[in-house]
Scaffold this motif. Structure first.
Motif, PDB file in Angstrom:
ATOM      1  N   ASP A 156     -35.759  14.820 -17.566  1.00  0.00           N
ATOM      2  CA  ASP A 156     -35.322  14.706 -15.768  1.00  0.00           C
ATOM      3  C   ASP A 156     -34.735  13.993 -15.396  1.00  0.00           C
ATOM      4  N   VAL A 157     -33.860  13.950 -13.993  1.00  0.00           N
ATOM      5  CA  VAL A 157     -32.856  13.373 -13.731  1.00  0.00           C
ATOM      6  C   VAL A 157     -33.391  11.531 -13.697  1.00  0.00           C
ATOM      7  N   HIS A 158     -34.687  10.730 -13.438  1.00  0.00           N
ATOM      8  CA  HIS A 158     -34.890  10.071 -13.784  1.00  0.00           C
ATOM      9  C   HIS A 158     -34.809   9.450 -14.935  1.00  0.00           C
ATOM     10  N   SER A 159     -34.894  10.285 -16.127  1.00  0.00           N
ATOM     11  CA  SER A 159     -34.239   9.549 -16.770  1.00  0.00           C
ATOM     12  C   SER A 159     -33.025   9.446 -17.960  1.00  0.00           C
ATOM     13  N   ARG A 160     -32.123  10.675 -16.960  1.00  0.00           N
ATOM     14  CA  ARG A 160     -30.990  10.992 -17.390  1.00  0.00           C
ATOM     15  C   ARG A 160     -29.977   9.704 -16.801  1.00  0.00           C
ATOM     16  N   ILE A 161     -30.353   9.567 -15.498  1.00  0.00           N
ATOM     17  CA  ILE A 161     -29.651   8.019 -14.649  1.00  0.00           C
ATOM     18  C   ILE A 161     -30.359   6.983 -15.679  1.00  0.00           C
ATOM     19  N   ALA A 162     -31.607   6.385 -15.820  1.00  0.00           N
ATOM     20  CA  ALA A 162     -32.052   4.744 -16.636  1.00  0.00           C
ATOM     21  C   ALA A 162     -31.700   5.057 -18.152  1.00  0.00           C
ATOM     22  N   ASN A 163     -31.248   6.868 -19.325  1.00  0.00           N
ATOM     23  CA  ASN A 163     -30.070   6.633 -20.161  1.00  0.00           C
ATOM     24  C   ASN A 163     -28.788   5.548 -19.784  1.00  0.00           C
ATOM     25  N   MET A 164     -28.463   6.126 -18.111  1.00  0.00           N
ATOM     26  CA  MET A 164     -26.846   5.717 -18.685  1.00  0.00           C
ATOM     27  C   MET A 164     -26.541   4.329 -18.031  1.00  0.00           C
ATOM     28  N   LEU A 165     -27.820   3.723 -17.301  1.00  0.00           N
ATOM     29  CA  LEU A 165     -28.085   2.758 -16.933  1.00  0.00           C
ATOM     30  C   LEU A 165     -28.175   1.741 -17.951  1.00  0.00           C
ATOM     31  N   LEU A 166     -28.362   1.991 -19.274  1.00  0.00           N
ATOM     32  CA  LEU A 166     -28.932   1.704 -20.238  1.00  0.00           C
ATOM     33  C   LEU A 166     -27.570   1.704 -21.060  1.00  0.00           C
ATOM     34  N   ASP A 167     -27.240   2.489 -20.871  1.00  0.00           N
ATOM     35  CA  ASP A 167     -25.647   2.634 -21.715  1.00  0.00           C
ATOM     36  C   ASP A 167     -24.648   1.296 -21.823  1.00  0.00           C
ATOM     37  N   PHE A 168     -24.705   1.743 -20.003  1.00  0.00           N
ATOM     38  CA  PHE A 168     -23.547   0.978 -19.492  1.00  0.00           C
ATOM     39  C   PHE A 168     -24.140  -0.228 -19.171  1.00  0.00           C
ATOM     40  N   SER A 169     -24.771  -0.806 -19.398  1.00  0.00           N
ATOM     41  CA  SER A 169     -25.420  -2.272 -19.296  1.00  0.00           C
ATOM     42  C   SER A 169     -24.896  -3.143 -21.117  1.00  0.00           C
ATOM     43  N   GLU A 170     -25.277  -2.193 -22.054  1.00  0.00           N
ATOM     44  CA  GLU A 170     -25.289  -2.593 -23.926  1.00  0.00           C
ATOM     45  C   GLU A 170     -23.466  -2.435 -23.544  1.00  0.00           C
ATOM     46  N   LYS A 171     -22.849  -1.415 -23.164  1.00  0.00           N
ATOM     47  CA  LYS A 171     -21.191  -1.365 -23.288  1.00  0.00           C
ATOM     48  C   LYS A 171     -20.248  -2.947 -21.942  1.00  0.00           C
ATOM     49  N   TYR A 172     -20.893  -2.854 -20.957  1.00  0.00           N
ATOM     50  CA  TYR A 172     -19.776  -3.282 -19.891  1.00  0.00           C
ATOM     51  C   TYR A 172     -21.126  -4.218 -19.504  1.00  0.00           C
ATOM     52  N   GLY A 173     -22.314  -4.725 -20.031  1.00  0.00           N
ATOM     53  CA  GLY A 173     -23.414  -6.040 -19.169  1.00  0.00           C
ATOM     54  C   GLY A 173     -22.178  -7.135 -19.578  1.00  0.00           C
ATOM     55  N   VAL A 174     -23.100  -7.973 -18.560  1.00  0.00           N
ATOM     56  CA  VAL A 174     -22.737  -9.177 -18.729  1.00  0.00           C
ATOM     57  C   VAL A 174     -24.014 -10.302 -18.303  1.00  0.00           C
ATOM     58  N   LYS A 175     -23.759 -11.035 -18.723  1.00  0.00           N
ATOM     59  CA  LYS A 175     -25.354 -11.552 -17.699  1.00  0.00           C
ATOM     60  C   LYS A 175     -25.091 -13.006 -17.291  1.00  0.00           C
ATOM     61  N   SER A 176     -26.218 -13.140 -16.581  1.00  0.00           N
ATOM     62  CA  SER A 176     -25.891 -14.394 -15.070  1.00  0.00           C
ATOM     63  C   SER A 176     -27.105 -14.107 -15.270  1.00  0.00           C
ATOM     64  N   ASN A 177     -27.364 -14.982 -13.851  1.00  0.00           N
ATOM     65  CA  ASN A 177     -28.819 -15.709 -13.223  1.00  0.00           C
ATOM     66  C   ASN A 177     -29.714 -14.286 -12.557  1.00  0.00           C
ATOM     67  N   GLU A 178     -27.893 -13.394 -12.315  1.00  0.00           N
ATOM     68  CA  GLU A 178     -29.265 -12.361 -10.455  1.00  0.00           C
ATOM     69  C   GLU A 178     -29.394 -10.945 -11.709  1.00  0.00           C
ATOM     70  N   LYS A 232     -36.433   1.397 -18.792  1.00  0.00           N
ATOM     71  CA  LYS A 232     -37.214   1.806 -20.400  1.00  0.00           C
ATOM     72  C   LYS A 232     -38.292   3.021 -19.440  1.00  0.00           C
ATOM     73  N   GLU A 233     -39.106   2.367 -19.552  1.00  0.00           N
ATOM     74  CA  GLU A 233     -39.903   3.164 -18.751  1.00  0.00           C
ATOM     75  C   GLU A 233     -40.100   4.848 -18.376  1.00  0.00           C
ATOM     76  N   PHE A 234     -38.769   4.811 -17.656  1.00  0.00           N
ATOM     77  CA  PHE A 234     -38.163   6.195 -17.393  1.00  0.00           C
ATOM     78  C   PHE A 234     -38.598   6.862 -17.967  1.00  0.00           C
ATOM     79  N   ILE A 235     -37.310   6.703 -20.090  1.00  0.00           N
ATOM     80  CA  ILE A 235     -37.320   7.644 -21.011  1.00  0.00           C
ATOM     81  C   ILE A 235     -38.684   7.617 -21.842  1.00  0.00           C
ATOM     82  N   TYR A 236     -38.465   9.075 -21.809  1.00  0.00           N
ATOM     83  CA  TYR A 236     -39.652   9.928 -22.642  1.00  0.00           C
ATOM     84  C   TYR A 236     -39.791   9.459 -23.966  1.00  0.00           C
TER      85      TYR A 236
END
Length: 236
Positions: A156-178, A232-236
């Protein structure tokens, strides 16, 4: 569109920043860089169009490119976003009359090194190990494509968006205190095209993820991932 010097490309080759050529000797790298066209493109420029003939290998010296296809309904579906050191067009070099199966669009000012079919075949004949590197990259890209297709078909829509956010966080994410700071490579409309939904839906749903504390929005292009497990809870 303007040319840049092959010295820029050489520096990246020497630093092993172009993975498919990382095993070459310096003299071979010199030859590759000298025999490629080195061109700077601006945001929105089209490198190739789905359905047109193409016989070139494109390597990103800097910047980013989106690869997209048109659905049966005529809507754009983003299948890959490539960054510095990555390449595309490799399948065009193994076919005498290759047809591009996607459209490549520049996302930001980008330096692109372009290798012709003849030059590529010469390099490959002397360095067959490059073929294995290309196959490895293609295998990873195929898995990504399959995952996107599965995401669009079953979630569903929420799972698609969650997947995108997880994918992009892995590819482009930079860890910070926030949290994990992700500078999104595409606009809200692009995010919608990546997820197979409209820009308006993306604009409505992202604040929902913010309300539950999973993310924090900073402007239009930066998202801070606050809680990976919630996504991750949004992903079936």
């Amino acid at each position: 569109m303007k040319k840049f010097t092959c010295e820029n490309c050489k520096s990246k080759l020497y630093a092993r920043e172009v993975p498919i050529f990382s095993s070459l000797e310096k003299d071979e790298m010199n030859k590759i860089a000298t025999n490629m066209d080195h061109i700077t493109f601006n945001k929105g420029d089209i490198l190739c169009t789905e359905g047109e003939e193409s016989s070139k290998l494109f390597i990103l010296s800097s910047g980013s490119v989106k690869l997209s296809k048109l659905t049966n309904e005529g809507k754009e579906q983003i299948v890959h976003i490539l960054n510095e050191g990555e390449f595309f067009g490799e399948s065009n070099l193994f076919d005498n009359r290759a047809i591009s199966n996607f459209t490549a669009t520049i996302l930001e000012k980008t330096n692109v090194c372009i290798m012709s079919k003849d030059n590529f075949e010469e390099v490959l004949s002397k360095n067959p190990n490059i073929a294995f590197k290309i196959i490895n990259q293609l295998s990873k890209r195929l898995v990504e494509t399959e995952n996107i297709a599965l995401n669009l078909a079953t979630n569903d829509v929420h799972s698609r968006i969650a997947n995108m956010l997880l994918d992009f966080s892995e590819k482009y994410g930079v860890k910070s205190n926030e949290g994990i700071i992700v500078r999104m490579p595409i606009s809200r409309e692009g995010m919608g095209n990546y997820c197979g939904i409209t820009r308006e839906t993306i604009s409505r749903k992202l604040p929902m993820f913010e309300d539950i504390g999973a993310i924090k929005l900073k402007g239009n292009k930066t998202i801070i991932i606050k809680n990976l497990n919630q996504l991750k809870e949004f992903i079936y």
